[in-house]
Design a protein around this motif. Structure first.
Motif, PDB file in Angstrom:
ATOM      1  N   PHE A  21      13.960 -77.304   3.284  1.00 33.15           N
ATOM      2  CA  PHE A  21      13.614 -78.574   4.133  1.00 33.15           C
ATOM      3  C   PHE A  21      12.378 -79.068   3.803  1.00 33.15           C
ATOM      4  CE2 PHE A  21      11.367 -80.185   7.784  1.00 33.15           C
ATOM      5  CZ  PHE A  21      12.137 -81.497   7.976  1.00 33.15           C
ATOM      6  N   SER A  28      17.950 -72.431   3.389  1.00 39.70           N
ATOM      7  CA  SER A  28      17.174 -72.528   4.726  1.00 39.70           C
ATOM      8  C   SER A  28      17.684 -71.725   5.640  1.00 39.70           C
ATOM      9  CB  SER A  28      17.232 -73.959   5.359  1.00 39.70           C
ATOM     10  OG  SER A  28      16.834 -75.085   4.470  1.00 39.70           O
ATOM     11  N   ALA A  30      18.282 -73.554  10.452  1.00 38.39           N
ATOM     12  CA  ALA A  30      17.084 -72.634  10.413  1.00 38.39           C
ATOM     13  C   ALA A  30      16.457 -72.782  11.860  1.00 38.39           C
ATOM     14  CB  ALA A  30      16.072 -72.804   9.381  1.00 38.39           C
ATOM     15  N   ASP A  50      11.827 -71.105   6.691  1.00 41.15           N
ATOM     16  CA  ASP A  50      12.779 -71.555   5.926  1.00 41.15           C
ATOM     17  C   ASP A  50      12.415 -70.581   4.559  1.00 41.15           C
ATOM     18  OD1 ASP A  50      14.195 -72.772   3.495  1.00 41.15           O
ATOM     19  OD2 ASP A  50      14.010 -74.537   4.697  1.00 41.15           O
ATOM     20  N   THR A  75      21.320 -76.548   1.826  1.00 45.36           N
ATOM     21  CA  THR A  75      21.222 -76.046   3.074  1.00 45.36           C
ATOM     22  C   THR A  75      21.436 -74.618   3.167  1.00 45.36           C
ATOM     23  OG1 THR A  75      22.534 -77.867   3.744  1.00 45.36           O
ATOM     24  CG2 THR A  75      22.469 -76.173   5.244  1.00 45.36           C
ATOM     25  N   GLY A 116      19.738 -78.306   6.438  1.00 43.46           N
ATOM     26  CA  GLY A 116      19.118 -76.785   6.491  1.00 43.46           C
ATOM     27  C   GLY A 116      18.092 -76.719   7.781  1.00 43.46           C
ATOM     28  N   PHE A 117      17.207 -77.786   7.810  1.00 45.62           N
ATOM     29  CA  PHE A 117      16.401 -77.689   9.088  1.00 45.62           C
ATOM     30  C   PHE A 117      17.124 -77.283  10.269  1.00 45.62           C
ATOM     31  CE2 PHE A 117      14.662 -79.711  12.569  1.00 45.62           C
ATOM     32  CZ  PHE A 117      13.422 -79.370  12.761  1.00 45.62           C
TER      33      PHE A 117
END
Length: 500
Positions: free
Chosen positions: A380, A154, A227, A375, A151, A223-224
């Motif tokens: 991701f 990202s 970000a 990212d 994570t 992480g998506f």
């Protein structure tokens, strides 16, 4: 390992029938059985010692992946943010250690419990037990901080430091442990190791052996949302919306980090057997769990190699260059994909896994640029995209023989669709993907949104332009001479336009 037994009554009868008197036969039988039991107990002690040593060594390898993450992250960001990203990797391990000790392990493996969340072992109370020893905690903690490390990549280069501490604590203390309970605990609703075979999801449970979903998809989806809510870095897309390459400052560190992660993956995947001294079939055979562990190391290797070569030529066709950083990410994408099925597929299938993982990563990167998603480490795309492919791949290629050896349980357990096992395993794996995406989106997405609203998520534009090392960490990672720092900052803002 089979338990050796000795019956005093049977041995006494045998001695009497061969001419011995009763009292002497009784004492002789007791003595022989006593020695026999002592030898048997020594074998059991050795067996436990071998298995715990194997798990501890695997834990050390998985923990070494944190150094790989740190080097990969450091090389993938601009020099002005090197200290920041390395410190976040250190704190992922430290913060994760405390919160996984207090809550995480209990939520993940606190049996007996319900199918959603564990209820015992908070703060490692009642440790060690018949089910778990301290090596189990260390191994699972190393997995938890790996998810947190994914994570952090990202949201690199634009995130307030306090946000790292908050999300890392939440992810390792609650979000990740709940998912690992679902699919790895003997009580989990989606686990293939449930005590009652009648309650297995689609008669199988989810075969996510070392965590393409549990670790990689969890870290990737988390992480998506970080970000996505933060938005891209300043300068990542020009005024026309065209992508501008903001390359990391050190290909050397990227390669070093990749090799360290490769090395650690031999603990990540083969180590997930947890024990090594288990025979398949009769004792004394050359074939046992040690053979399956060796096969798992081979499938892991081949998937990564296949993905690396596919990425090499695929990116050559796209860009006209042989790009080392792309190859490194492709290699890691192959590892992330094979992680789910590494123990239950043949080596030839692992080559297929890596080949398609490379194209999944390339495709995800194209989509990321199209939708202006930024990212810095492709975390991701790599862990999320290739993790999803790995889950599906396992449902297609899992071999019946290997499933029965590794997981046991019902003889008619569903296996890979393309191996003749029907679609039940695939159905279970689709559910896994959906529930992980949903759970992590609700929990981590909400957390990042709240941090954003409280203005605790993204740094100011002035800080981002100057670099986090100077504004937050008291100095740069490298020593610069007169004029070099100004030139470095200018280059970090220029970037390279990427034409479609």
């Amino acid at each position: 390992m089979a338990t050796l037994t000795c019956s005093v009554a049977e041995l006494q009868s045998l001695l009497i029938n061969n001419g011995g008197n009763t009292s002497m036969a009784t004492e002789t039988a007791k003595y022989i059985c006593g020695r026999f039991d002592a030898i048997s107990n020594n074998f059991l002690d050795t067996n436990h010692a071998v298995d715990n040593t194997y798990l501890l060594f695997s834990s050390y390898l998985v923990f070494a992946m944190q150094l790989g993450f740190a080097m990969l992250c450091a090389g993938s960001v601009r020099a002005k943010n090197t200290m920041n990203i390395m410190l976040t990797n250190v704190l992922d391990a430290a913060t994760g250690g405390i919160f996984y000790y207090l809550f995480g392990f209990a939520f993940a493996f606190g049996s007996s419990s319900n199918g959603f969340i564990g209820e015992h072992f908070f703060g490692l109370t009642q440790f060690p037990s018949e089910s778990f020893d301290y090596a189990n905690f260390l191994f699972q903690w190393a997995f938890a901080i790996a998810a947190a490390g994914i994570t952090s990549g990202s949201i690199a280069e634009r995130t307030q430091f306090v946000s790292y501490l908050i999300y890392s604590s939440f992810l390792t203390g609650l979000v990740y442990p709940v998912v690992s309970h679902w699919f790895w605990s003997s009580d989990g609703w989606g686990s293939p190791a449930r005590v009652d075979p009648e309650t297995l999801l689609f008669g199988s449970g989810v075969i996510d052996f070392a965590g393409s979903g549990v670790v990689h998809l969890v870290g990737g989806v988390a992480g998506f949302w970080g970000a996505f809510i933060e938005g891209p870095r300043i300068g990542r897309f020009d005024h026309e919306g065209k992508a501008v390459a903001m390359r990391g400052h050190s290909g050397t560190l990227v390669v070093l980090g990749t090799f360290l992660l490769w090395f650690g993956w031999y603990g990540f995947n083969p180590g997930s057997f947890l024990i090594i001294s288990k025979a398949y079939g009769k004792s004394g055979s050359f074939y046992g769990q040690w053979s399956a562990i060796g096969r798992t190391a081979v499938t892991t290797t081949l998937a990564g190699c296949s993905a690396a070569l596919t990425t090499l030529f695929g990116r050559r066709l796209q860009t006209g260059h042989w790009t080392v950083t792309d190859v490194c990410n492709g290699l890691l994408g192959g590892f992330a994909a094979i992680t789910a099925g590494c123990s239950v597929v043949d080596p030839w299938a692992a080559v297929i896994c890596g080949f398609f993982a490379a194209w999944v990563l390339i495709g995800c990167n194209i989509l990321a640029e199209k939708f202006k998603y930024d990212d810095p480490l492709e975390a991701f795309q790599l862990h999320g995209g290739c993790g999803v492919w790995g889950i599906i791949f396992t449902a297609l290629f899992a071999k019946k023989e290997y499933l029965n050896e590794v997981f046991g349980g019902p003889i008619d357990r569903p296996y890979g669709l393309l191996m003749g096992g029907g679609g039940r395993l695939l159905a279970a794996h689709v559910i896994q993907i959906l529930v992980i995406v949903g759970w992590v989106s609700v929990t981590m997405g909400t957390l990042f949104f709240v941090l954003h609203k409280l203005k605790l998520l993204r740094i100011s534009s002035e800080e981002e332009m100057e670099g986090l090392d100077l504004t937050s960490h008291g100095g740069m990672a490298y020593e610069y001479h007169h004029g070099e720092l100004e030139l470095l900052q200018k280059r970090s803002l220029e970037g390279t336009r990427i034409d479609p």
